[in-house]
Structures are given as structure tokens and as C-alpha cells.
Design an enzyme around this catalytic site. Structure first.
Site, mmCIF file in Angstrom:
data_model
loop_
_atom_site.group_PDB
_atom_site.id
_atom_site.type_symbol
_atom_site.label_atom_id
_atom_site.label_comp_id
_atom_site.label_asym_id
_atom_site.label_seq_id
_atom_site.Cartn_x
_atom_site.Cartn_y
_atom_site.Cartn_z
ATOM 1 C CB SER A 164 48.970 36.110 49.230
ATOM 2 O OG SER A 164 47.957 37.079 49.268
ATOM 3 C CD GLU A 256 50.062 39.533 41.919
ATOM 4 O OE1 GLU A 256 49.608 39.625 43.073
ATOM 5 O OE2 GLU A 256 51.056 38.847 41.627
ATOM 6 C CG HIS A 286 47.262 37.321 44.361
ATOM 7 N ND1 HIS A 286 48.264 38.127 44.836
ATOM 8 C CD2 HIS A 286 46.740 36.682 45.446
ATOM 9 C CE1 HIS A 286 48.342 37.996 46.151
ATOM 10 N NE2 HIS A 286 47.440 37.121 46.544
#
Length: 325
Positions: A164, A256, A286
């Protein structure tokens, strides 16, 4: 294993995944939509993260954790078992939107990555917002990498990885190292990278994503790019020139809201001649590898990472044999 390819792993969706995705849709996503509307929410999340650092997190008996200190931040060495190659390392950047989480919260990733890579993982506790800026996080990442080289790790024996926001930091670090003409690591792994901080609306998967509200991702990007040029590749790595970077592995879920920017990173890297293994896992949320304690798909993803790293090593060895001939 062929490195430069797109992979859409075919697997029946486990009952664990079905249950967890449904739970996320009903809890995490509404909570994020409600709370992430004011800067105070970032402060509160950061404070909760500080408290979380005091909580003792269990891990398997074969996993060892050792603290590490750097010039401006700290971290921890994570070893996922015995018989690791101590001459090599993974430098890992945790996710959390640049305002939450820590190496402690991501140990379910780092110890498994250590086992998959057969080397220790240095999980960096880099500086984050709202107190610090993106440039501070990048500075910490570069300092940690330089520290590894200063301890006689060969650049090709270091792997960068992150999830991320940590995937964003991984890509920005690679670009910064290349631009400064510094030696590059042997490869990089990005899990669900957040790679585009420009002010664009994310329409793909805005309803399907069980975890991230597209509008809140856009709001957070505006916060972190205030006073910056969002088109700067160190701010939005997806806009960068990837020429000369080492092999990349990108792992994302098909539903996502960040999926399309992961695809764009793979496309731009390939256009620049970089070997990219892009894996898009059907219906996975995610950063799903962090859920390996409960998801069989997540545990399988680490096996894929191991295959990728072995292929990179084999490719490098073959190139060395050719050069020596």
C-alpha cells in the site's frame, strides 16, 4: 519461472475469503467512509498506533524479532526461521496510508516474507504523517538502504518490498536511487501499491472494493500532496520513468480501488524495459497477504513471491555465467 508476465491465479474462492470480504464490506469500509473526513482522524489514528506499539503481538516460536535503530527512525529485524542467508536482506516498508501502522502490525507479512526469501527482513519504522511529510519517509528509506550497504550487504543481495503506502515508498525509493546514480537493489515486491497521488477520481471498483472507499483515498492523497507537485514521480511514482530499475513483482486484488494504478505501474515499467511479474488475484481485498493467518490464498501468495525471487536469482546467475564466458 518466467518473470515478465501477467498472472491471474485461478483458484476457487475459499470460504474464509467469502466470510472475511463480507465482514469488511459491512464494517471496515463504512467505518473508513465515516471517520476519514477530518484531519483530526489522522491524529487519532496515529495516537492509537503509538499505543499499539506497546501491545505484545504473538508470533510463531520459530520467528525471532530484534530491534534496530537508524539516524532518524527505528525498525526491527524479522527472521522467519533458521538457516537464513544472513548475507542477504529484505528492506520492508509497511503500509497504513502514511499515518498509521508499524512494523509490529505487519509481522504476519514480514516473517512469512523472510521465510519465502530465505533471508532476514528489516522492517523500517519510518516517519509518517500527520507530523512528518512524504519527503521524511523517503529520507528514512534511503538512509536505511544506505545503512545496509554500509554494513557490507551487496546491492544485488537486497530486496525492497512494501504494501500500500509502503508500496508507494518502495517505488519512490527505487526512482530516487536511480536518479541519484546509486547502486540499485536486486529486485522489488509491491503489494497493492498506492502509486498515484494526483487528484483523480477512482471509478474502477469503487463499489466492489470491500475495504477502501475511493473518495477517502482521494482525500488522503490531497492531504499528503498539499504544497507538493502531485505529478512529481517521487510523489506519484506511476508517472515516473522506470528505465534501469530491477525486476518488479506487483501483487494486487481484482476488486481493489488501487488495482488500476498497480496495472499502470506494470505497464510503464515494461515500456521502460523492466521485467515485471504482475499478479492480479480474483476477489482478494487490499493487501490480502497480511491476512495469511486466515486466508489460504494469502499463504499461497508467499509461495509465488518465493518463486519470483528464485527466478530473479537464477536470471542473475545466468547473466554472470555469460559475462564470465
Amino acid at each position: 519461472m518466467r518473470i515478465d508476465r501477467d498472472v491471474m491465479p485461478e483458484h476457487p474462492l475459499s470460504w474464509q475469503a467469502r466470510a472475511l470480504i463480507g465482514l469488511m464490506h459491512g464494517t471496515l469500509k463504512p467505518a473508513s467512509t465515516l471517520l476519514m473526513r477530518h484531519p483530526l482522524a489522522l491524529v487519532c489514528a496515529a495516537r492509537l498506533g503509538d499505543i499499539g506499539r506497546l501491545v505484545r503481538m504473538p508470533q510463531p516460536e520459530h520467528v525471532t524479532i530484534a530491534p534496530e535503530a537508524f539516524s532518524a527512525c527505528e525498525g526491527e529485524w524479522v527472521r522467519g526461521g533458521p538457516a537464513l542467508d544472513e548475507r542477504k536482506a529484505v528492506l520492508y516498508f509497511h503500509g497504513g496510508g502514511y499515518f498509521s501502522c508499524s512494523p509490529r502490525t505487519h509481522r504476519s507479512i514480514t516473517w512469512r516474507l523472510s521465510a519465502a526469501a530465505k533471508r532476514p527482513v528489516l522492517a523500517l519504522d519510518y516517519r509518517q504523517g500527520p507530523v512528518h511529510q512524504l519527503s521524511d519517509s523517503l529520507s528514512d528509506a534511503l538512509d536505511a538502504y544506505d545503512c545496509l550497504l554500509g554494513r557490507d550487504y551487496a546491492p544485488e543481495d537486497v530486496i525492497l518490498a512494501g504494501d500500500s503506502a509502503g508500496g508507494h515508498l518502495t517505488l519512490a525509493t527505487l526512482l530516487a536511487l536511480r536518479d541519484r546514480k546509486l547502486p540499485l537493489p536486486g529486485a522489488a515486491i509491491c503489494l497493492s501499491p498506492w502509486a498515484d497521488l494526483t487528484d483523480f477520481p477512482r471509478r474502477a471498483n469503487r463499489w466492489q472494493d470491500p475495504m477502501l472507499p475511493a473518495g477517502r483515498v482521494r482525500w488522503l492523497a490531497r492531504r499528503w500532496t498539499s504544497g507538493l507537485d502531485p505529478n512529481d514521480p517521487l510523489v506519484s511514482p506511476v508517472l515516473g520513468d522506470f528505465t534501469g530499475l530491477p525486476p518488479l513483482m506487483i501483487v494486487t486484488g481484482s476488486t481493489e480501488v488501487l488495482r488500476d494504478e498497480a496495472r499502470r505501474v506494470a505497464e510503464r515499467a515494461r515500456e521502460a524495459g523492466v521485467q515485471v511479474r504482475y499478479e492480479e488475484w480474483k476477489h482478494m481485498p487490499h493487501v490480502f497477504p497480511i491476512l495469511a493467518d486466515v486466508l489460504p490464498e494469502a499463504r499461497l501468495a508467499f509461495r509465488h513471491m518465493s518463486h519470483f525471487l528464485r527466478a530473479v536469482a537464477a536470471r542473475r546467475a545466468a547473466a554472470g555465467d555469460i559475462a564470465a564466458a
